[in-house]
Design an enzyme around this catalytic site. Structure first.
Site, mmCIF file in Angstrom:
data_model
loop_
_atom_site.group_PDB
_atom_site.id
_atom_site.type_symbol
_atom_site.label_atom_id
_atom_site.label_comp_id
_atom_site.label_asym_id
_atom_site.label_seq_id
_atom_site.Cartn_x
_atom_site.Cartn_y
_atom_site.Cartn_z
ATOM 1 N N GLY A 1 19.126 74.914 38.541
ATOM 2 C CA GLY A 1 17.408 75.177 37.573
ATOM 3 C C GLY A 1 16.457 76.354 39.453
ATOM 4 N N ASP B 1 13.568 69.882 45.452
ATOM 5 C CA ASP B 1 14.024 68.468 44.856
ATOM 6 C C ASP B 1 14.339 68.476 47.259
ATOM 7 O OD1 ASP B 1 13.720 68.422 43.372
ATOM 8 O OD2 ASP B 1 16.038 68.347 42.472
ATOM 9 N N THR C 1 16.199 74.503 46.464
ATOM 10 C CA THR C 1 15.738 73.371 45.375
ATOM 11 C C THR C 1 14.747 73.343 45.953
ATOM 12 O OG1 THR C 1 16.076 71.436 44.433
ATOM 13 C CG2 THR C 1 16.936 71.423 46.717
#
Ligand code: F6P
Length: 355
Positions: A21, A142, A140
């Protein structure tokens, strides 16, 4: 399929790819890598399109300084990204062989892969099974990659979370509502905890702490008793109730928020609304902190390529940017430790964590 230009002796060629992503600050990282390689060392740089798929399919572009001029504030990635490792090629073995073939045809000396957990794992695979000279960067929103204190993308996504929560405060207050805000983060609660702390949420539910429904209800009701008359409840997409956690079943993303939107109206007597931040958190300009981090990581990766240190990810350890073996990177996500300052600070300011 692009054709590899004839190889010139003594000119090193490096490949770059962004996989998984996207997130903010991929472009400043590509800029740092391209400028460091071309201007400082006179190397040639090739960017593979759409992640590992472009590598297998031999789809690339030569990256010149002009391609990366003024992209430090641009979101996304100028070379595209993609999920998946074997793509149209088929098996992992075939994909691995194709990657080696394209790498050799182009005469690369190094491949630098920018990505999250899955990207790091396939990078390790290519290093160990195809012998590619690989260096990776941790990216990321995250923030869940093992071996590094932080990843680029995380600060920008947190900023978006905080701004969204700021906006929800005013409308929640006007209507005396409970606002559920779902944030990304997969199986880790970094983004939820940081957004909740920065945005002053009343409740923050993270996957690391399965929540008790009655504790969430009590926290919301307490807001009303304190005269605040509205509540902001931040829910990580991977959050789960204690009941579901105890069942041992794999909990699908978004389960918690979907359950809470059903349960809270009756249990609290309040009007409840849901905002899902989703991919908005990955979009737009990177923050200055992310631009700086991505640029520094890119510059360090070029230093490692000069020193021919491969099979490593450039990690942040305090003030140091250190190469960490890829063997220590992939695998289970890095979750928020229960004694992490993000969680203890949330408790300290009275944000309920549902336990
Ligand atoms: O890993 C980054 C991330 O944005 C996660 O937070 C989220 O669960 C996932 O990617 C979404 O993936 P996709 O872009 O494939 O929908």
């Amino acid at each position: 399929m692009s054709t590899a230009p004839a190889r010139r002796e003594r000119t090193r060629r490096i490949g770059l790819l962004t996989a998984g992503g996207d997130c903010q600050a991929l472009n400043p990282a590509l800029r740092a890598l391209t400028l460091g390689a071309t201007i400082t060392h006179g190397w040639e740089v090739y960017g593979f399109k759409d992640g590992y798929l472009g590598l297998q399919e031999g789809r690339f572009m030569r990256l010149m300084p002009s391609h990366v001029t003024n992209i430090q504030g641009l979101g996304g990635t100028i070379i595209g990204t993609g999920r998946g490792q074997s793509g149209a090629v088929g098996s992992i073995e075939e994909a691995t062989a194709r990657c080696r073939e394209v790498y050799d045809d182009l005469g690369l000396s190094t491949l630098i892969c920018l990505g999250g957990d899955g990207t790091q794992r396939f990078a390790r695979h290519l290093h160990e099974n195809a012998g590619l000279n690989i260096i990776t960067l941790p990216k990321t929103i995250d923030n869940d990659i093992r071996g590094t204190d932080v990843t680029f993308g995380f600060d920008s996504a947190t900023q978006i979370g905080a701004e969204a929560i700021d906006r929800l405060h005013t409308t929640a207050s006007s209507h005396h509502r409970v606002m559920l805000v779902e944030v990304m983060g997969r199986d880790a609660g970094w983004l939820a905890a940081a957004s909740a702390l920065a945005g002053g949420a009343d409740v923050a539910l993270v996957p690391e702490i399965p929540y008790q429904l009655d504790k969430v209800v009590a926290a919301v009701n307490e807001d009303v008793e304190r005269g605040r008359a509205y509540s902001i409840v931040v829910v990580a997409e991977g959050a789960m109730s204690a009941e579901r956690a105890a069942s041992g079943e794999k909990v699908r993303a978004h389960t918690a928020v979907m359950e809470l939107i059903d349960q809270l109206p009756e249990l609290t007597g309040a009007e409840v609304r849901l905002t899902t931040l989703g991919h908005v958190m990955r979009g737009g300009s990177p923050t200055s902190a992310d631009r700086i981090l991505a640029t520094q990581l890119g510059a360090r990766a070029i230093e490692l390529a000069v020193a021919e240190i491969y099979g490593v990810m450039v990690a942040v350890h305090g003030a140091e940017l250190t190469p960490v073996p890829l063997t220590e990177v992939g695998g289970a996500p890095r979750c928020v430790p229960l004694d992490h300052p993000l969680l203890t600070s949330l408790r300290a300011v009275g944000t309920a964590l549902g336990d």
